[in-house]
Design an enzyme around this catalytic site. Structure first.
Site, PDB file in Angstrom:
ATOM      1  N   GLU A 262       1.811 -13.611   5.841  1.00 47.27           N
ATOM      2  CA  GLU A 262       2.242 -14.655   4.905  1.00 47.27           C
ATOM      3  C   GLU A 262       3.590 -15.242   5.268  1.00 47.27           C
ATOM      4  O   GLU A 262       4.502 -14.523   5.661  1.00 47.27           O
ATOM      5  CB  GLU A 262       2.355 -14.088   3.470  1.00 47.27           C
ATOM      6  CG  GLU A 262       1.039 -13.989   2.749  1.00 47.27           C
ATOM      7  CD  GLU A 262       1.173 -13.549   1.279  1.00 47.27           C
ATOM      8  OE1 GLU A 262       0.138 -13.517   0.614  1.00 47.27           O
ATOM      9  OE2 GLU A 262       2.290 -13.259   0.808  1.00 47.27           O
TER      10      GLU A 262
ATOM     11  N   HIS B 267       2.614   1.160  -2.967  1.00 46.53           N
ATOM     12  CA  HIS B 267       2.461   0.423  -1.706  1.00 46.53           C
ATOM     13  C   HIS B 267       1.821  -0.935  -1.888  1.00 46.53           C
ATOM     14  O   HIS B 267       1.707  -1.699  -0.933  1.00 46.53           O
ATOM     15  CB  HIS B 267       1.647   1.236  -0.708  1.00 46.53           C
ATOM     16  CG  HIS B 267       0.165   1.082  -0.857  1.00 46.53           C
ATOM     17  ND1 HIS B 267      -0.496   1.323  -2.036  1.00 46.53           N
ATOM     18  CD2 HIS B 267      -0.786   0.688   0.023  1.00 46.53           C
ATOM     19  CE1 HIS B 267      -1.789   1.100  -1.863  1.00 46.53           C
ATOM     20  NE2 HIS B 267      -1.993   0.723  -0.638  1.00 46.53           N
TER      21      HIS B 267
END
Lengths: 149, 473
Positions: free
Chosen positions: B203, B396
């Protein structure tokens, strides 16, 4: 859980809900048929097996200390052949399972084609797991597997 | 199942039956409701039964049902009596996240955002069955498995600075690739330098909110609107094969008798087989470090080509999400080396730990928590308290709540793509079906996950980032 309907083996396999990964049940009139349908369930998460040309035959041999391990290794073979050899399975044919002194062995022919740009790969199965694995042999055989995606 | 409330964010499953220690779940009331719906709690209990487990079997705020260990599971084992388990690491060994900072601001890239993402999509191989650009020989692969990201830097991918800004400096020294099967190597050769698919993504992000400016600046995050790049991927088929191989080896050698779940198969950590798994796992960890190192290098190249410069694209950090490590922790008042399994959990070392880069050492390590595709991600900082609370670990990611199958029934890739575009997020993907599977509605609310981590004190908020461009394998 599996409905007891007589027609359930007519479905080769179905997918069940699992939050993280993919879970399926495969059916067959025999253990061998159920294994072959389980192979179809795995590949259907990655490509459309009916669209794969049957141009290449590979003989597959696996051994397992029990049926669960045999299934685990049989299905793992699909992932290995895909990633290492670029082989797309269309159908597992002539599945034969033998019981020996130290467990089971399986022989099958993987019919399929080499990966090329005509094929659409839409999913990746990372690994086969034992989680919630079921192999139930009654008048029909039910296999349940969760795969890691 | 009996669940004792310790405080608003901490729940305990008291020791019962075969459990050697209690289990602790870190969750808000809302997160706990979803946790109760699947097998997470039972799996945390199962882990608590394993030999040599220390203190507690932990579940992080993003915990959900895995196989064997829950995802978000953290457990530490004694090095003498304890075990090591491939199921406690996961199939995707060193699935992890790398974060790069830039000197660019949103306005600097807005005109070229589309081109930037399209070029990255061209440069970084992704998707299923797509090989990397490098044809590797087996001997080079062996070298990569030993040296990890160091190999990549020696071969022109990135800088030495990247290495010391990577967990383990990008190389787990205990790696021994000689224990890897030929199949693991064969799966690894074509896939080096590939992003993969599934939940893996790359991203281009902008900083939306800074919660702690002092620490943000130490990490290299200066202001809101700054552009960052996040890379989320792992050890690909090589790591998956290592897990598959050792599950079988352990079954054959040790047997599955008495295991509540076959995926909990394990070996005594000091046994030859336990050591072989550990050393092979380290090799797979190194492969993943090299993988992210190469991808980061290509991303910098694209920025330089499209925007004129990649200066300032320093690495913030690179963290592992699926790993077992030997670490020193305080147990019953004494410092002790233990084997920590973090399966879908991030290490969150606080100030002073020698393992973390010098520039971060007075503050704590960066913890990078990716959200689901197209949603916010977070940067947190490790804490001193986490040592006591969770063996220095926190969440996470977001954690799935809906099956891929259900997501496919509910969403269409085109529709997701259009919705992202309406929010100003570009998307590049090899598969629209994969896009539908990864729809953000199929995931837990990452905001609630990081808020819980912050409140518990196992990882504190530093910054929130949102995507401007998403590349999905």
């Amino acid at each position: 859980m599996l409905s007891k309907g007589k027609s359930s083996w007519r479905n080769k396999f179905i997918y069940l809900d699992h939050p993280a990964d993919a879970k399926f049940q495969a059916f067959g009139r025999t253990l061998e048929e159920a294994f072959a349908h389980a192979a179809l369930a795995v590949v259907s998460l990655m490509w459309e097996p009916e669209k794969v040309k049957k141009r290449q035959r590979r003989t597959v041999l696996v051994q397992g200390k029990d049926l669960e391990q045999l299934l685990f290794k049989f299905l793992s073979e699909i992932l290995y052949l895909f990633e290492a050899k670029g082989f797309l399975l269309a159908e597992a044919e002539d599945v034969k399972i033998f019981k020996g002194e130290n467990g089971y062995s399986l022989q099958a022919v993987f019919n399929g084609d080499n990966l090329n740009n005509n094929y659409v790969i839409f999913g990746e199965v990372k690994a086969i797991t034992y989680h919630d694995m079921i192999i139930r042999q009654n008048e029909e055989v039910l296999i349940q597997v969760v795969v890691d995606m | 199942m009996e669940l004792k409330k310790i405080n608003d964010y901490t729940w305990e499953i008291p020791k019962q039956g075969e459990m050697r220690v209690p289990a602790i779940i870190y969750a808000s009331e809302r997160l706990l409701e979803t946790v109760k719906k699947d097998q997470t709690l039972q799996q945390a209990k199962n882990v608590a039964c394993l030999p040599g487990i220390q203190k507690y079997s932990y579940v992080m705020p993003d915990g959900h049902q895995g196989y064997g260990f829950p995802i978000g599971g953290v457990a530490a084992f004694d090095l003498e009596e304890g075990i090591i388990s491939p199921g406690g690491v996961g199939y995707d060994i060193n699935c992890g996240v790398r974060l790069l900072r830039t000197d660019y601001r949103e306005k600097d890239i807005s005109a070229k955002r589309k081109e930037l993402l399209a070029e990255i999509f061209k440069e970084v191989p992704a998707g299923v069955g797509k090989g990397g650009i490098t044809k590797l020989s087996r001997s080079v692969l062996m070298e990569i498995l030993v040296k990890g990201a160091e190999w990549a830097v020696e071969n022109g991918y990135g800088t030495k600075e990247d290495l010391w800004l990577t967990e383990e400096n990008g190389r787990m020294k205990d790696a021994d690739p000689s224990y890897l099967s030929s199949r693991a190597l064969e799966r690894g050769i074509p896939q080096l330098g590939t992003l993969g698919s599934g939940n893996h993504f790359l991203e281009i992000q902008k900083v939306e909110k800074i919660y702690n400016l002092e620490i943000a600046k130490v990490f290299g995050i200066d202001e809101e609107g700054q552009i960052l790049v996040m890379i989320h991927c792992g050890s690909r088929g090589l790591g998956h094969q290592v897990a598959t191989d050792f599950i079988e080896l352990m079954e054959n050698k040790i047997g599955i008798k008495g295991l509540p779940d076959r995926e909990l198969i394990n070996a005594p950590i000091k046994s030859p087989l336990g050591q072989q798994y550990y050393k092979s796992m380290c090799a797979a960890v190194n492969y993943a470090f090299a993988n992210r190192q190469m991808i980061a290098h290509w991303v910098r190249d694209v920025f330089a080509k499209v925007l004129g410069s990649s200066a300032g694209m320093r690495q913030i950090y690179d963290v592992c999400h699926n790993v077992a490590k030997i670490e020193k922790h305080k147990i019953d008042g004494k410092e002790k080396l233990v084997c920590i399994h973090r399966k879908g959990a991030t290490r969150s070392f606080g100030p002073g730990r020698p393992e973390i880069p010098e520039i971060y050492r007075p503050y704590g390590q960066p913890v990078i928590i990716p959200g689901s595709m197209g949603t916010a991600s977070y940067i947190l900082v490790g804490t001193k308290e986490a040592e006591e609370l969770s063996f220095s670990s926190t969440a996470h990611g977001a954690g799935r709540v809906m099956s891929r199958h259900e997501a496919l029934r509910r969403f269409r890739g085109e529709q997701i793509r259009d919705q992202l575009l309406a929010k100003g997020i570009e998307l590049q993907s090899t598969s629209l079906k994969g896009v539908a599977e990864e729809a953000s509605a199929a995931y837990k609310d990452v905001d609630e996950v990081v808020r819980t981590s912050h409140e518990v004190g196992i990882g504190r908020l530093v910054a929130k980032v949102v995507p401007l461009g998403v590349m999905k394998g």
